[in-house]
Design a protein around this motif. Structure first.
Motif, short mmCIF file in Angstrom:
data_model
loop_
_atom_site.label_atom_id
_atom_site.label_comp_id
_atom_site.label_asym_id
_atom_site.label_seq_id
_atom_site.Cartn_x
_atom_site.Cartn_y
_atom_site.Cartn_z
N THR A 123 0.04 8.79 -3.64
CA THR A 123 0.65 8.73 -4.96
C THR A 123 1.85 7.79 -4.99
O THR A 123 2.60 7.66 -4.01
CB THR A 123 1.09 10.13 -5.43
OG1 THR A 123 1.73 10.02 -6.70
CG2 THR A 123 2.05 10.75 -4.44
N LEU A 124 2.04 7.17 -6.13
CA LEU A 124 3.17 6.26 -6.30
C LEU A 124 4.49 7.01 -6.49
O LEU A 124 5.56 6.42 -6.42
CB LEU A 124 2.93 5.37 -7.52
CG LEU A 124 1.75 4.39 -7.42
CD1 LEU A 124 1.50 3.74 -8.77
CD2 LEU A 124 2.04 3.33 -6.38
N GLY A 174 5.68 5.35 -2.15
CA GLY A 174 5.26 4.64 -3.34
C GLY A 174 6.40 3.89 -3.99
O GLY A 174 6.28 2.72 -4.38
N ASP A 211 0.83 -1.20 0.00
CA ASP A 211 0.00 0.00 0.00
C ASP A 211 0.86 1.25 0.00
O ASP A 211 1.53 1.55 0.98
CB ASP A 211 -0.91 -0.01 1.23
CG ASP A 211 -1.88 1.17 1.24
OD1 ASP A 211 -1.86 1.95 0.27
OD2 ASP A 211 -2.65 1.29 2.21
N LEU A 232 -0.31 0.42 -12.21
CA LEU A 232 0.78 1.39 -12.06
C LEU A 232 1.88 0.88 -11.14
O LEU A 232 3.06 1.18 -11.34
CB LEU A 232 0.22 2.71 -11.52
CG LEU A 232 -0.69 3.51 -12.45
CD1 LEU A 232 -1.32 4.68 -11.70
CD2 LEU A 232 0.08 4.01 -13.67
N LEU A 233 1.50 0.09 -10.14
CA LEU A 233 2.48 -0.42 -9.19
C LEU A 233 3.11 -1.73 -9.64
O LEU A 233 4.32 -1.90 -9.62
CB LEU A 233 1.81 -0.62 -7.82
CG LEU A 233 2.71 -1.16 -6.70
CD1 LEU A 233 3.72 -0.09 -6.28
CD2 LEU A 233 1.87 -1.58 -5.51
N TRP A 235 -8.35 11.42 -13.31
CA TRP A 235 -6.95 10.98 -13.32
C TRP A 235 -6.40 10.95 -14.74
O TRP A 235 -5.22 11.21 -14.96
CB TRP A 235 -6.84 9.59 -12.69
CG TRP A 235 -5.41 9.15 -12.52
CD1 TRP A 235 -4.60 9.35 -11.45
CD2 TRP A 235 -4.60 8.45 -13.51
NE1 TRP A 235 -3.35 8.83 -11.69
CE2 TRP A 235 -3.32 8.28 -12.94
CE3 TRP A 235 -4.84 7.98 -14.79
CZ2 TRP A 235 -2.30 7.63 -13.62
CZ3 TRP A 235 -3.82 7.35 -15.47
CH2 TRP A 235 -2.56 7.17 -14.89
N TYR A 249 -4.64 1.37 -10.38
CA TYR A 249 -3.56 1.56 -9.42
C TYR A 249 -2.68 0.31 -9.26
O TYR A 249 -1.47 0.42 -9.08
CB TYR A 249 -4.13 2.00 -8.07
CG TYR A 249 -4.74 3.39 -8.14
CD1 TYR A 249 -3.94 4.50 -8.43
CD2 TYR A 249 -6.10 3.59 -7.98
CE1 TYR A 249 -4.47 5.77 -8.53
CE2 TYR A 249 -6.65 4.86 -8.08
CZ TYR A 249 -5.84 5.95 -8.35
OH TYR A 249 -6.38 7.20 -8.46
N SER A 250 -3.30 -0.86 -9.34
CA SER A 250 -2.48 -2.07 -9.27
C SER A 250 -1.60 -2.19 -10.51
O SER A 250 -0.46 -2.68 -10.44
CB SER A 250 -3.36 -3.32 -9.12
OG SER A 250 -4.23 -3.48 -10.22
#
Length: 263
Positions: free
Chosen positions: A13-14, A19, A9, A47-48, A73, A44-45
């Protein structure tokens, strides 16, 4: 089910240190455990986890797109950045042909990269439910028209405000009609105030989050989804599985043959 769940988590922001820390932590986790496949489910998953999986040299990387880039976004710059990330995937899974077409025509994705896997619905869960209005809605009349809306209240684009304005006109003609809004989110308080201002507090019923959606739909006469933007909404498929007539805006996959074929 005996499945271990591990969180990565970023708490925001990443692009901040936490992040980046979570991205490197996930990369290390993937390397240590020698995963063969990484699949991401939402923005979001993706992007990570896609960069982490690429850094960890996971053999198969699958990412997903489930919407038409309709909320704040998705600025042009961020959409280019997201395409750069998703191009590191072996395949991008779109949940509808509408999303697939959008990615190719608007965001410049290679069509060979995309696979369409539509949302699935357990039809038996909705088709084999008996209506029990007396238990769920004892204060309503047995013949009161019940109209269901299932949608989160996270974004204005779900069209709840349009529905409330329409309900004010409908209820002048059909005073017994009741609109059951299932879902929750930051927009809820504003919508409740709007319904109250229009004198609809007894007509627009905010049910919040529910675990018995199939039971509620079985009690209803009509389903409405007034959303401005969708990919392939599960709620429409669930309403169709429950045998309800559906009134919905013609956006995304709604209204296409592929959606109708699921009845």
């Amino acid at each position: 089910a005996g499945i271990t769940a591990i969180e990565f988590d970023p708490r925001g922001t990443l692009y901040r240190p936490r992040g980046m820390y979570q991205l490197l932590r996930l990369t290390s986790f993937l390397v240590r455990n020698r995963f063969d496949v990484v699949q991401t489910h939402d923005l979001y998953s993706t992007l990570l986890a896609v960069p982490a999986a690429w850094l960890a040299r996971v053999p198969v990387i699958l990412s997903c797109r489930r919407d038409l880039s309709h909320w704040s976004w998705y600025t042009p710059r961020r959409r280019r950045f997201l395409r750069l990330i998703q191009n590191r995937s072996n395949y991008v899974i779109a949940n509808s042909q509408a999303v697939c077409d959008f990615l190719v025509e608007k965001d410049g994705f290679n069509p060979k990269l995309i696979r369409v896997i539509r949302n699935g619905v357990d039809f038996d869960r909705y088709a084999n439910v008996r209506a029990d209005r007396q238990r769920l809605f004892p204060n309503f009349g047995a013949r009161d028209p019940l109209i269901a809306v299932v949608a989160n209240m996270n974004f204005e684009s779900k069209g709840h405000a349009d529905l409330i304005r329409a309900a004010a006109k409908i209820c002048r003609e059909i005073k017994e009609a009741r609109f059951l809004l299932i879902g929750d989110g930051p927009e809820r308080s504003r919508l409740e105030a709007m319904a109250a201002d229009l004198g609809l507090s007894d007509t627009i019923i905010f049910l919040g989050r529910r675990n018995d959606v199939a039971d509620v739909l079985a009690c209803c006469d009509l389903f409405i989804l007034p959303s401005w933007a969708e990919g392939l909404p599960n709620s429409v498929l669930e309403a169709m599985a429950a045998g309800l007539p559906v009134v919905a805006t013609r956006v995304g996959e709604i209204g296409r043959a592929s959606c109708r074929e699921r009845v």
